[in-house]
Design a protein around this motif. Structure first.
Motif, PDB file in Angstrom:
ATOM      1  N   ARG A  10       0.784  -1.226   0.000  1.00  0.00           N
ATOM      2  CA  ARG A  10       0.000   0.000   0.000  1.00  0.00           C
ATOM      3  C   ARG A  10       0.822   1.286   0.000  1.00  0.00           C
ATOM      4  NH1 ARG A  10      -5.641  -0.020   2.768  1.00  0.00           N
ATOM      5  NH2 ARG A  10      -5.778   1.441   1.032  1.00  0.00           N
ATOM      6  N   LEU A  11       2.135   1.195   0.267  1.00  0.00           N
ATOM      7  CA  LEU A  11       2.907   2.434   0.400  1.00  0.00           C
ATOM      8  C   LEU A  11       4.060   2.564  -0.591  1.00  0.00           C
ATOM      9  CD1 LEU A  11       3.130   2.729   4.305  1.00  0.00           C
ATOM     10  CD2 LEU A  11       1.430   3.725   2.762  1.00  0.00           C
ATOM     11  N   ILE A  12       4.603   1.473  -1.075  1.00  0.00           N
ATOM     12  CA  ILE A  12       5.755   1.524  -1.976  1.00  0.00           C
ATOM     13  C   ILE A  12       5.545   0.537  -3.123  1.00  0.00           C
ATOM     14  CG2 ILE A  12       7.396   2.259  -0.193  1.00  0.00           C
ATOM     15  CD1 ILE A  12       8.305  -0.650   0.047  1.00  0.00           C
ATOM     16  N   ASP A  13       6.356   0.668  -4.160  1.00  0.00           N
ATOM     17  CA  ASP A  13       6.265  -0.277  -5.275  1.00  0.00           C
ATOM     18  C   ASP A  13       7.626  -0.866  -5.638  1.00  0.00           C
ATOM     19  OD1 ASP A  13       7.553   1.825  -6.470  1.00  0.00           O
ATOM     20  OD2 ASP A  13       6.045   2.190  -8.023  1.00  0.00           O
ATOM     21  N   ILE A  14       8.572  -0.836  -4.694  1.00  0.00           N
ATOM     22  CA  ILE A  14       9.919  -1.328  -4.987  1.00  0.00           C
ATOM     23  C   ILE A  14      10.274  -2.576  -4.181  1.00  0.00           C
ATOM     24  CG2 ILE A  14      10.777   0.944  -5.654  1.00  0.00           C
ATOM     25  CD1 ILE A  14      12.109   1.143  -2.897  1.00  0.00           C
ATOM     26  N   GLY A  15       9.398  -3.049  -3.335  1.00  0.00           N
ATOM     27  CA  GLY A  15       9.688  -4.230  -2.527  1.00  0.00           C
ATOM     28  C   GLY A  15      10.339  -3.872  -1.206  1.00  0.00           C
ATOM     29  N   TYR A  16      10.035  -4.682  -0.199  1.00  0.00           N
ATOM     30  CA  TYR A  16      10.493  -4.413   1.164  1.00  0.00           C
ATOM     31  C   TYR A  16      12.017  -4.370   1.263  1.00  0.00           C
ATOM     32  CZ  TYR A  16      10.853  -4.953   6.262  1.00  0.00           C
ATOM     33  OH  TYR A  16      11.159  -4.769   7.584  1.00  0.00           O
ATOM     34  N   GLU A  17      12.689  -5.375   0.683  1.00  0.00           N
ATOM     35  CA  GLU A  17      14.144  -5.473   0.828  1.00  0.00           C
ATOM     36  C   GLU A  17      14.860  -4.286   0.194  1.00  0.00           C
ATOM     37  OE1 GLU A  17      15.603  -7.541   2.738  1.00  0.00           O
ATOM     38  OE2 GLU A  17      13.762  -8.654   3.194  1.00  0.00           O
ATOM     39  N   LYS A  18      14.419  -3.879  -0.993  1.00  0.00           N
ATOM     40  CA  LYS A  18      15.054  -2.744  -1.654  1.00  0.00           C
ATOM     41  C   LYS A  18      14.792  -1.455  -0.883  1.00  0.00           C
ATOM     42  CE  LYS A  18      15.607  -0.487  -6.151  1.00  0.00           C
ATOM     43  NZ  LYS A  18      17.078  -0.625  -6.064  1.00  0.00           N
ATOM     44  N   ALA A  20      14.326  -1.253   2.337  1.00  0.00           N
ATOM     45  CA  ALA A  20      15.136  -1.323   3.553  1.00  0.00           C
ATOM     46  C   ALA A  20      16.599  -0.995   3.285  1.00  0.00           C
ATOM     47  CB  ALA A  20      15.007  -2.713   4.173  1.00  0.00           C
ATOM     48  N   SER A  21      17.132  -1.460   2.164  1.00  0.00           N
ATOM     49  CA  SER A  21      18.565  -1.291   1.893  1.00  0.00           C
ATOM     50  C   SER A  21      18.910   0.038   1.232  1.00  0.00           C
ATOM     51  CB  SER A  21      19.069  -2.440   1.016  1.00  0.00           C
ATOM     52  OG  SER A  21      18.408  -2.438  -0.242  1.00  0.00           O
ATOM     53  N   ASP A  22      18.018   0.565   0.395  1.00  0.00           N
ATOM     54  CA  ASP A  22      18.364   1.736  -0.409  1.00  0.00           C
ATOM     55  C   ASP A  22      17.665   3.025  -0.003  1.00  0.00           C
ATOM     56  OD1 ASP A  22      19.798  -0.123  -1.815  1.00  0.00           O
ATOM     57  OD2 ASP A  22      18.473  -0.158  -3.569  1.00  0.00           O
ATOM     58  N   VAL A  23      16.533   2.923   0.708  1.00  0.00           N
ATOM     59  CA  VAL A  23      15.713   4.109   0.950  1.00  0.00           C
ATOM     60  C   VAL A  23      15.587   4.444   2.435  1.00  0.00           C
ATOM     61  CG1 VAL A  23      13.420   5.130   0.637  1.00  0.00           C
ATOM     62  CG2 VAL A  23      14.402   3.697  -1.169  1.00  0.00           C
ATOM     63  N   TRP A  24      15.257   3.467   3.259  1.00  0.00           N
ATOM     64  CA  TRP A  24      14.950   3.700   4.677  1.00  0.00           C
ATOM     65  C   TRP A  24      16.038   4.532   5.357  1.00  0.00           C
ATOM     66  CZ3 TRP A  24      11.552   3.949   8.388  1.00  0.00           C
ATOM     67  CH2 TRP A  24      11.951   3.805   9.719  1.00  0.00           C
ATOM     68  N   GLY A  25      15.645   5.710   5.865  1.00  0.00           N
ATOM     69  CA  GLY A  25      16.549   6.573   6.594  1.00  0.00           C
ATOM     70  C   GLY A  25      17.610   7.240   5.743  1.00  0.00           C
ATOM     71  N   ARG A  26      17.550   7.044   4.400  1.00  0.00           N
ATOM     72  CA  ARG A  26      18.612   7.564   3.529  1.00  0.00           C
ATOM     73  C   ARG A  26      18.139   8.658   2.577  1.00  0.00           C
ATOM     74  NH1 ARG A  26      19.597   2.198   4.289  1.00  0.00           N
ATOM     75  NH2 ARG A  26      21.749   1.582   4.774  1.00  0.00           N
ATOM     76  N   THR A  27      16.992   8.433   1.947  1.00  0.00           N
ATOM     77  CA  THR A  27      16.582   9.364   0.901  1.00  0.00           C
ATOM     78  C   THR A  27      15.070   9.406   0.787  1.00  0.00           C
ATOM     79  OG1 THR A  27      16.955   9.972  -1.417  1.00  0.00           O
ATOM     80  CG2 THR A  27      16.610   7.635  -0.955  1.00  0.00           C
ATOM     81  N   ALA A  28      14.578  10.475   0.151  1.00  0.00           N
ATOM     82  CA  ALA A  28      13.142  10.615  -0.098  1.00  0.00           C
ATOM     83  C   ALA A  28      12.724   9.677  -1.219  1.00  0.00           C
ATOM     84  CB  ALA A  28      12.819  12.058  -0.468  1.00  0.00           C
ATOM     85  N   LEU A  29      11.473   9.257  -1.193  1.00  0.00           N
ATOM     86  CA  LEU A  29      10.935   8.366  -2.215  1.00  0.00           C
ATOM     87  C   LEU A  29       9.516   8.786  -2.548  1.00  0.00           C
ATOM     88  CD1 LEU A  29      11.172   5.726  -3.930  1.00  0.00           C
ATOM     89  CD2 LEU A  29      10.119   4.546  -1.972  1.00  0.00           C
TER      90      LEU A  29
END
Length: 388
Positions: A10-18, A20-29
């Motif tokens: 419901r919130l993203i379209d890139i998958g949980y693992e991606k 977690a590794s590339d976005v969470w706490g790092r950059t806007a999406l």
């Protein structure tokens, strides 16, 4: 394989693992057209909460021109039979809204069940507490100037459109004790530079911002309603605080540390080396697990529990009754003690296998667990019937 949760579906379209590794706490999406959020919140929900639910402050605040208006300007006494002086005044709120003010319905995870359930699911998936606010802004208005939050956010556009202007942080990963107002001039200067994202959110769009990312938003041609899910991230600094607390508590039992400094001491230099050595040893030995989970339990609430329905479950309890663990309890079995958000219970050895089975959250027959045990846990508000 574990089913996808609300983050992925419901919130993203890139998958949980991606994420977690590339976005969470790092950059806007920015994620376009994730889906319809009308099951979570709507304009009708806004009107219901403001005009019919008897809400009080601080469940709503009002902002205009970058400032928050005083609560006395939109609250009034509740009338006959209720000695409450700060309930929302829907007439005053209407007048302020018509004059361009933004209405902010706060803590919707406490007052609106669909948002509450969604927030609980998201919090479980992320491992961090989640709160929810809704922002209702009249056309061509903004409630707040450029600023950053000290928590991550997911912005869900519900109705209308809103232009968002995002800039990179002037202070990366701010703690809760480091609000944007401490860096007001740096924020204002950065907001004049080139935007990282400058876009209009439409219904179904989701914007994720890590804490510290600058943002300002303005409604376009219609009333804008968006839901902000604030993620209050656990940090290494928070763990360090818990570690220091546990170490200091342990040092209370050290007679050498409790001893007074010598008379006439001119400063800590003569003693600091010994204290540092003992403190370091206490830190190495400190077990912060219980403190961590106790704090985490205190940051949320369990799923709602209806007293009438719970009494009916007790009255109808039998071997064929189907029960399950109440959701969002943060239940942990530590030895023979079950700790939850509604208290703790100690169990005899014979009950522990059944208690462990309950922690899977799945429905179980009372006969498989032991009817007496089930009765005890129903009375404690730990179990509910599977139909609830």
């Amino acid at each position: 394989m574990k089913d996808a949760g609300v983050l992925e579906t419901r919130l993203i379209d890139i998958g949980y693992e991606k994420f977690a590794s590339d976005v969470w706490g790092r950059t806007a999406l920015l994620t376009r057209g994730v889906g319809d959020f009308s099951d979570l919140f709507s304009a009708d929900a806004v009107d219901e909460l403001i005009s019919r639910r008897g809400l009080r402050t601080p469940f709503l605040r009002v902002a205009k021109g970058g400032s928050t208006l005083p609560e006395s300007s939109f609250t009034s006494p509740a009338g006959v039979g209720a000695t409450i002086s700060d309930q929302l005044d829907d007439t005053q709120l209407w007048r302020k809204f018509a004059d361009g003010a933004t209405l902010v319905l706060q803590a919707l995870h406490r007052t609106w069940e669909p948002v509450s359930s969604f927030s609980t699911q998201l919090s479980t998936e992320l491992g961090h507490p989640v709160q929810a606010n809704a922002y209702i802004t009249p056309p061509q208005n903004r409630g707040f100037d450029d600023h950053y939050d000290v928590h991550d956010v997911f912005v869900l556009q519900i109705e209308g459109t809103k232009r968002w202007i995002i800039h990179e942080p002037v202070h990366v990963d701010p703690l809760r004790s480091q609000p944007w107002t401490d860096r007001r001039s740096a924020v204002a200067e950065a907001a004049q530079g080139k935007a990282y994202i400058d876009t209009v959110l439409e219904p179904g769009d989701v914007l994720y911002l890590p804490r510290g990312w600058l943002h300002a938003a303005e409604a376009q041609g219609k009333v804008s309603i968006h839901l902000t899910l604030g993620v209050h991230s656990w940090t290494r600094h928070a763990l360090a605080e818990h570690l220091a607390q546990a170490a200091l508590a342990a040092l209370c039992d050290d007679p050498e540390v409790r001893r007074s400094l010598p008379l006439g001491v001119d400063g800590p230099d003569e003693e600091i080396a010994a204290v540092r050595e003992r403190l370091a040893a206490a830190v190495l030995e400190a077990d912060t697990t219980s403190l961590f989970h106790r704090t985490r339990r205190g940051q949320g609430r369990p799923a709602p529990l209806g007293p009438v329905a719970q009494l009916a479950a007790l009255d109808g309890l039998g071997p064929e009754s189907l029960v399950r663990l109440r959701e969002a309890l943060e239940a942990r079995l530590e030895g023979s003690r079950l700790t939850t958000r509604v208290g703790w219970l100690d169990f005899p050895e014979a009950n522990l296998p059944s208690v462990r089975r309950l922690l899977d959250g799945e429905p179980h027959l009372a006969s498989d667990l032991g009817v007496e045990l089930v009765e005890r846990l129903l009375r404690a508000g730990v179990l509910v019937t599977a139909e609830l």
